[in-house]
Design an enzyme around this catalytic site. Structure first.
Site, short mmCIF file in Angstrom:
data_model
loop_
_atom_site.label_atom_id
_atom_site.label_comp_id
_atom_site.label_asym_id
_atom_site.label_seq_id
_atom_site.Cartn_x
_atom_site.Cartn_y
_atom_site.Cartn_z
N GLU A 285 0.89 -1.36 -0.16
CA GLU A 285 -0.18 -0.01 -0.13
C GLU A 285 1.28 1.45 -0.39
O GLU A 285 0.52 2.22 0.64
CB GLU A 285 -1.21 0.05 1.41
CG GLU A 285 -1.93 -0.90 1.10
CD GLU A 285 -3.28 -1.46 1.81
OE1 GLU A 285 -2.92 -0.48 2.84
OE2 GLU A 285 -3.56 -1.92 1.90
N GLU B 79 -5.71 -7.33 -1.54
CA GLU B 79 -6.70 -7.28 -0.78
C GLU B 79 -8.14 -7.22 -1.02
O GLU B 79 -7.97 -6.33 -1.59
CB GLU B 79 -6.07 -6.52 0.54
CG GLU B 79 -4.32 -7.00 1.22
CD GLU B 79 -4.12 -5.98 2.91
OE1 GLU B 79 -5.03 -5.15 3.27
OE2 GLU B 79 -3.24 -6.52 2.96
#
Length: 461
Positions: A210, A367
């Site tokens: 991320e 995810e």
């Protein structure tokens, strides 16, 4: 993943009985019969083939050039302050890996922190059900996890989740910190790739979790605004923020050590080229914005795809979460024109779906997730988090995303396996993880609606 806010504290030797009765845990766990979820049940998804994989167009192929699809689950904990995967106080490694197979998954994404690998301390907590692991180092426990996963036919993707041990993405939005500079990020990857050099259970490396601009904390060193895709350097601080270039360097380094690995490269959060919704440019979930692979924007005069030294090894990976984690999501709001599946599909087409549709490379949703019924002080029925309804937009978002993954044959990895939280700031190991596939006893699924929905994309994986 982020968004859970229980007070973190160190708890040793948590026993399964702590959760019996379920006080204060929201909706009760569902009891699901053995034919699908019990010990020894038949898997929904066949195990992935032996050996390493490679890519062609939008597909991932095995050594015999047959297509495979990654249908995985995240098993977190190595990246947290506990430095050990969750659940090992409750059940053995063998039992948990068998559960992963029984639940229909064929792969584990295994997040870690650079601190855990570099310090590699012996671990004696959170291992009550695995006496043989007590006192072993982080890397020795990782060896055991990977060996056990392999025995059950599971593949593993290692993921650098953060630098310092903790929770969620790095606060500066970058792939390095002051304590763990870029050189240490690369050398840590080198340690792991060489450690599992001849072990094809480990099929790939998710380079960094991320990357984000704006970062979570604008005051975090080096205050350069976080990661951008393919532009932004040089900048006034002198510290790099071009994530595309860094990913290319890291991917080529790892392929020089093992040319058979898949290299998974996440996106960023902000891109001046999109995604565009109703005429406005929106921030995306950190790691999820891959617009820059195919579009120009800002200081990037042309699209910026990655090029690796070994062809057919690149997989782009995105993270995506719904209104439960990001309440301001403009493209999935009830009672508006944005509540339709087409509104969501239009966003996914822009941010990462086009990469697979145009056969630029495979895409892996590394995810995504939805609450399981254990969210504190929340009596929302679990199906309102998984199915289309007129009460909770999260259910619409999740249902639309699962259908999109199915329609486009996208690879995916659910967040998360864990029935309980792991030790980290803002986390409480005595409490359930309300995004977990497993319930707080680690013995049964937390949400039958969740598993029913996931079964749509586990078939023929």
């Amino acid at each position: 993943m982020d968004g859970e806010d229980s007070a973190g504290r160190r708890v040793r030797g948590i026993a399964r009985r702590r959760f019996l009765g379920g006080a204060g845990l929201g909706a009760a766990a569902l009891t699901v019969g053995a034919p699908l979820f019990g010990r020894g049940a038949a898997a929904l998804a066949a195990p992935l083939p032996i050996g390493y994989f490679h890519t062609q167009g939008a597909q991932i192929l095995d050594a015999g050039n047959s297509p495979v699809r990654l249908a995985g689950v995240n098993w977190y904990g190595f990246e947290c302050n506990s430095m050990v995967p969750g659940g090992l106080s409750y059940e053995t490694l063998d039992y948990i890996c068998q559960q992963v197979v029984n639940l229909g998954f064929n792969l584990i994404r295994l997040p870690y922190s650079i601190q855990a690998v570099q310090s590699n301390p012996p671990i004696d907590s959170y291992l009550d059900a695995n006496a043989d692991l007590q006192g072993r180092t982080v890397l020795e426990i990782m060896d055991a996890v990977i060996a056990t996963a392999g025995r059950y036919g599971l593949k593993v993707v290692l993921g650098d989740h953060r630098s310092e041990a903790g929770w969620s993405y790095e606060s500066n939005g970058l792939w390095y910190t002051q304590l763990y500079p870029e050189s240490v990020w690369l050398s840590t990857w080198g340690v792991l790739v060489q450690r599992y050099q001849n072990n094809s259970t480990v099929i790939g490396c998710d380079l960094r979790n991320e990357p984000a601009a704006p970062p979570a904390d604008s005051s975090a060193w080096p205050q350069n605004g976080g990661s951008l895709w393919g532009y932004g350097d040089p900048n006034a601080t002198g510290y790099p923020r071009d994530w595309a270039s860094a990913a290319e360097v890291a991917g080529n380094y790892l392929l020089s050590l093992n040319p058979d690995l898949l290299i998974f490269a996440e996106g960023v959060r902000y891109d001046p080229a999109g995604p565009i919704f109703n005429g406005s440019n929106y921030l995306y979930w950190p790691g999820g914005n891959l617009v820059g692979v195919g579009e120009a924007g800002g200081g990037r005069p042309a699209p910026r795809p990655l090029t690796l030294s070994v062809p057919n090894r690149l997989v782009y990976t995105a993270h995506d979460y719904g209104t439960d984690m990001f309440s301001g999501l403009a493209w999935c709001q009830l009672g508006t024109t944005a509540s339709t599946p087409d509104a969501c599909r239009g966003i996914w087409d822009q941010t990462w779906g086009y990469i697979a549709q145009q056969e630029i490379a495979p895409v892996w949703i590394g995810e995504f997730g939805t609450p399981n019924g254990y969210k504190p002080n929340d009596n929302t029925p679990p199906e309102y988090y998984t199915d289309v309804n007129n009460v909770n937009p999260q259910g619409n978002w999740f249902s639309y995303l699962v259908q999109y993954i199915k329609d486009h044959n996208i690879n995916w990895c659910y967040w998360a396996l864990n029935g309980t939280q792991s030790e980290a700031p803002g986390r409480d190991p005595s409490q359930p993880d309300w995004y977990g596939v497993l319930d707080p006893t680690w013995t049964a699924p937390a949400s039958q609606p969740m598993m029913s929905k996931l079964s749509m994309i586990q078939q023929n994986s």
